[in-house]
Motif scaffolding. Structure first.
Motif, PDB file in Angstrom:
ATOM      1  N   PRO A  24       0.831  -1.208   0.000  1.00 28.27           N
ATOM      2  CA  PRO A  24       0.000   0.000   0.000  1.00 28.27           C
ATOM      3  C   PRO A  24       0.871   1.267   0.000  1.00 28.27           C
ATOM      4  O   PRO A  24       1.932   1.304   0.634  1.00 28.27           O
ATOM      5  N   ILE A  25       0.424   2.293  -0.687  1.00 25.57           N
ATOM      6  CA  ILE A  25       1.152   3.556  -0.780  1.00 25.57           C
ATOM      7  C   ILE A  25       1.387   4.149   0.612  1.00 25.57           C
ATOM      8  O   ILE A  25       2.454   4.673   0.899  1.00 25.57           O
ATOM      9  N   LYS A  26       0.407   4.035   1.469  1.00 23.61           N
ATOM     10  CA  LYS A  26       0.548   4.563   2.828  1.00 23.61           C
ATOM     11  C   LYS A  26       1.721   3.877   3.548  1.00 23.61           C
ATOM     12  O   LYS A  26       2.499   4.519   4.248  1.00 23.61           O
ATOM     13  N   HIS A  27       1.868   2.581   3.358  1.00 23.97           N
ATOM     14  CA  HIS A  27       2.989   1.833   3.939  1.00 23.97           C
ATOM     15  C   HIS A  27       4.318   2.333   3.359  1.00 23.97           C
ATOM     16  O   HIS A  27       5.300   2.503   4.091  1.00 23.97           O
ATOM     17  N   ILE A  28       4.352   2.567   2.063  1.00 22.61           N
ATOM     18  CA  ILE A  28       5.576   3.032   1.411  1.00 22.61           C
ATOM     19  C   ILE A  28       5.947   4.426   1.911  1.00 22.61           C
ATOM     20  O   ILE A  28       7.118   4.700   2.201  1.00 22.61           O
ATOM     21  N   VAL A  52      10.236   1.612  -9.699  1.00 18.04           N
ATOM     22  CA  VAL A  52      10.767   2.448  -8.621  1.00 18.04           C
ATOM     23  C   VAL A  52       9.671   3.411  -8.205  1.00 18.04           C
ATOM     24  O   VAL A  52       8.899   3.890  -9.050  1.00 18.04           O
ATOM     25  N   ILE A  53       9.596   3.686  -6.914  1.00 16.90           N
ATOM     26  CA  ILE A  53       8.674   4.711  -6.407  1.00 16.90           C
ATOM     27  C   ILE A  53       9.499   5.715  -5.616  1.00 16.90           C
ATOM     28  O   ILE A  53      10.244   5.338  -4.708  1.00 16.90           O
ATOM     29  N   ASP A  55       9.554   9.649  -3.536  1.00 13.88           N
ATOM     30  CA  ASP A  55       8.663  10.492  -2.745  1.00 13.88           C
ATOM     31  C   ASP A  55       7.838  11.407  -3.644  1.00 13.88           C
ATOM     32  O   ASP A  55       6.680  11.698  -3.360  1.00 13.88           O
ATOM     33  N   THR A  56       8.405  11.815  -4.772  1.00 10.93           N
ATOM     34  CA  THR A  56       7.667  12.659  -5.721  1.00 10.93           C
ATOM     35  C   THR A  56       6.492  11.905  -6.322  1.00 10.93           C
ATOM     36  O   THR A  56       5.420  12.483  -6.529  1.00 10.93           O
ATOM     37  N   ASP A  57       6.666  10.610  -6.610  1.00 14.97           N
ATOM     38  CA  ASP A  57       5.559   9.800  -7.129  1.00 14.97           C
ATOM     39  C   ASP A  57       4.402   9.768  -6.137  1.00 14.97           C
ATOM     40  O   ASP A  57       3.233   9.846  -6.524  1.00 14.97           O
ATOM     41  N   ILE A  58       4.723   9.670  -4.862  1.00 20.49           N
ATOM     42  CA  ILE A  58       3.680   9.647  -3.834  1.00 20.49           C
ATOM     43  C   ILE A  58       3.009  11.009  -3.735  1.00 20.49           C
ATOM     44  O   ILE A  58       1.783  11.097  -3.620  1.00 20.49           O
ATOM     45  N   LEU A  59       3.799  12.079  -3.809  1.00 19.72           N
ATOM     46  CA  LEU A  59       3.209  13.425  -3.767  1.00 19.72           C
ATOM     47  C   LEU A  59       2.173  13.629  -4.870  1.00 19.72           C
ATOM     48  O   LEU A  59       1.174  14.313  -4.669  1.00 19.72           O
ATOM     49  N   LYS A  60       2.416  13.032  -6.026  1.00 20.61           N
ATOM     50  CA  LYS A  60       1.518  13.200  -7.170  1.00 20.61           C
ATOM     51  C   LYS A  60       0.134  12.600  -6.934  1.00 20.61           C
ATOM     52  O   LYS A  60      -0.830  13.014  -7.560  1.00 20.61           O
ATOM     53  N   VAL A  61       0.033  11.597  -6.036  1.00 21.74           N
ATOM     54  CA  VAL A  61      -1.263  10.945  -5.825  1.00 21.74           C
ATOM     55  C   VAL A  61      -1.931  11.304  -4.513  1.00 21.74           C
ATOM     56  O   VAL A  61      -3.123  11.043  -4.336  1.00 21.74           O
ATOM     57  N   ILE A  62      -1.172  11.897  -3.581  1.00 16.08           N
ATOM     58  CA  ILE A  62      -1.778  12.261  -2.297  1.00 16.08           C
ATOM     59  C   ILE A  62      -2.943  13.219  -2.533  1.00 16.08           C
ATOM     60  O   ILE A  62      -2.820  14.187  -3.268  1.00 16.08           O
ATOM     61  N   GLY A  63      -4.040  12.909  -1.902  1.00 16.08           N
ATOM     62  CA  GLY A  63      -5.221  13.756  -2.026  1.00 16.08           C
ATOM     63  C   GLY A  63      -6.162  13.344  -3.139  1.00 16.08           C
ATOM     64  O   GLY A  63      -7.304  13.773  -3.177  1.00 16.08           O
ATOM     65  N   LYS A  64      -5.682  12.520  -4.058  1.00 13.26           N
ATOM     66  CA  LYS A  64      -6.567  12.027  -5.116  1.00 13.26           C
ATOM     67  C   LYS A  64      -7.422  10.919  -4.537  1.00 13.26           C
ATOM     68  O   LYS A  64      -6.999  10.194  -3.634  1.00 13.26           O
ATOM     69  N   GLU A  68      -5.110   6.206  -0.476  1.00 16.07           N
ATOM     70  CA  GLU A  68      -4.658   5.315   0.587  1.00 16.07           C
ATOM     71  C   GLU A  68      -4.810   3.838   0.203  1.00 16.07           C
ATOM     72  O   GLU A  68      -4.162   2.975   0.774  1.00 16.07           O
ATOM     73  N   LYS A  69      -5.681   3.565  -0.754  1.00  8.96           N
ATOM     74  CA  LYS A  69      -5.919   2.185  -1.177  1.00  8.96           C
ATOM     75  C   LYS A  69      -5.077   1.779  -2.380  1.00  8.96           C
ATOM     76  O   LYS A  69      -5.111   0.627  -2.792  1.00  8.96           O
ATOM     77  N   MET A  70      -4.317   2.733  -2.935  1.00  4.51           N
ATOM     78  CA  MET A  70      -3.452   2.417  -4.078  1.00  4.51           C
ATOM     79  C   MET A  70      -2.270   1.568  -3.614  1.00  4.51           C
ATOM     80  O   MET A  70      -1.869   1.619  -2.463  1.00  4.51           O
ATOM     81  N   THR A  71      -1.733   0.803  -4.553  1.00  3.06           N
ATOM     82  CA  THR A  71      -0.560  -0.025  -4.259  1.00  3.06           C
ATOM     83  C   THR A  71       0.638   0.440  -5.084  1.00  3.06           C
ATOM     84  O   THR A  71       0.504   1.276  -5.985  1.00  3.06           O
ATOM     85  N   ALA A  72       1.772  -0.133  -4.770  1.00  2.85           N
ATOM     86  CA  ALA A  72       3.006   0.202  -5.481  1.00  2.85           C
ATOM     87  C   ALA A  72       2.834   0.038  -6.988  1.00  2.85           C
ATOM     88  O   ALA A  72       3.286   0.866  -7.772  1.00  2.85           O
ATOM     89  N   GLU A  73       2.172  -1.017  -7.385  1.00  3.76           N
ATOM     90  CA  GLU A  73       1.970  -1.296  -8.806  1.00  3.76           C
ATOM     91  C   GLU A  73       1.225  -0.165  -9.513  1.00  3.76           C
ATOM     92  O   GLU A  73       1.459   0.101 -10.684  1.00  3.76           O
ATOM     93  N   ASN A  74       0.343   0.536  -8.785  1.00  4.56           N
ATOM     94  CA  ASN A  74      -0.449   1.614  -9.376  1.00  4.56           C
ATOM     95  C   ASN A  74       0.360   2.852  -9.722  1.00  4.56           C
ATOM     96  O   ASN A  74       0.004   3.576 -10.655  1.00  4.56           O
ATOM     97  N   ILE A  75       1.428   3.123  -8.992  1.00  2.00           N
ATOM     98  CA  ILE A  75       2.129   4.393  -9.209  1.00  2.00           C
ATOM     99  C   ILE A  75       3.618   4.271  -9.541  1.00  2.00           C
ATOM    100  O   ILE A  75       4.272   5.270  -9.801  1.00  2.00           O
TER     101      ILE A  75
END
Length: 134
Positions: A24-28, A52-53, A55-64, A68-75
């Motif tokens: 999960p992205i939240k875990h990452i 590769v993930i 911190d910038t990749d995570i910033l791009k999805v936060i708030g969308k 919180e339910k997205m996984t590494a594979e998604n981003i």
């Protein structure tokens, strides 16, 4: 040793932090924060690098919606750029500059270990820090 002669293996980070594709992205995000790192390598069930993930990749999805339910594979970034341990820092810097990226995976030489299992990671800041020592 002069900068031009330094190799990726001389300065790469050897303890590559990995996560499975279903992490999960939240875990990452928590992992990046706790370990004070800026990226993780996403691996499949046999440990081969798939993406590769950062911190910038995570910033791009936060708030969308439902991030919180997205996984590494998604981003994860699927296009893996890499060097060999014997690649020079000049070669690595050239790849980073040309591709506009901040890190390269280091894969073992052919015939030594699994070719798509990262043995290290080399960041732009690693190379800049080394160049400053000259």
């Amino acid at each position: 040793m002069r900068f031009e002669n330094r190799l990726s293996r001389d300065i790469m980070t050897r303890d590559v932090v990995t996560v499975p594709m279903n992490a999960p992205i939240k875990h990452i995000a928590d992992l990046l924060s706790r370990k004070r790192i800026s990226s993780v390598v996403v691996t499949d069930s046999v440990g081969e690098a798939m993406g590769v993930i950062s911190d910038t990749d995570i910033l791009k999805v936060i708030g969308k919606g439902n991030w919180e339910k997205m996984t590494a594979e998604n981003i994860m970034t699927h296009n893996l750029e890499f060097v060999k341990p014997t690649s020079t820092l000049t070669e690595a810097a050239g790849i980073m500059g040309k591709k506009h990226i901040h890190r390269l995976l280091v894969f073992s030489e052919g015939g030594v270990g699994a070719s798509h299992r990262p043995i290290g990671i080399l960041s732009a800041s690693d190379i800049v820090r080394e160049a400053a020592r000259e």
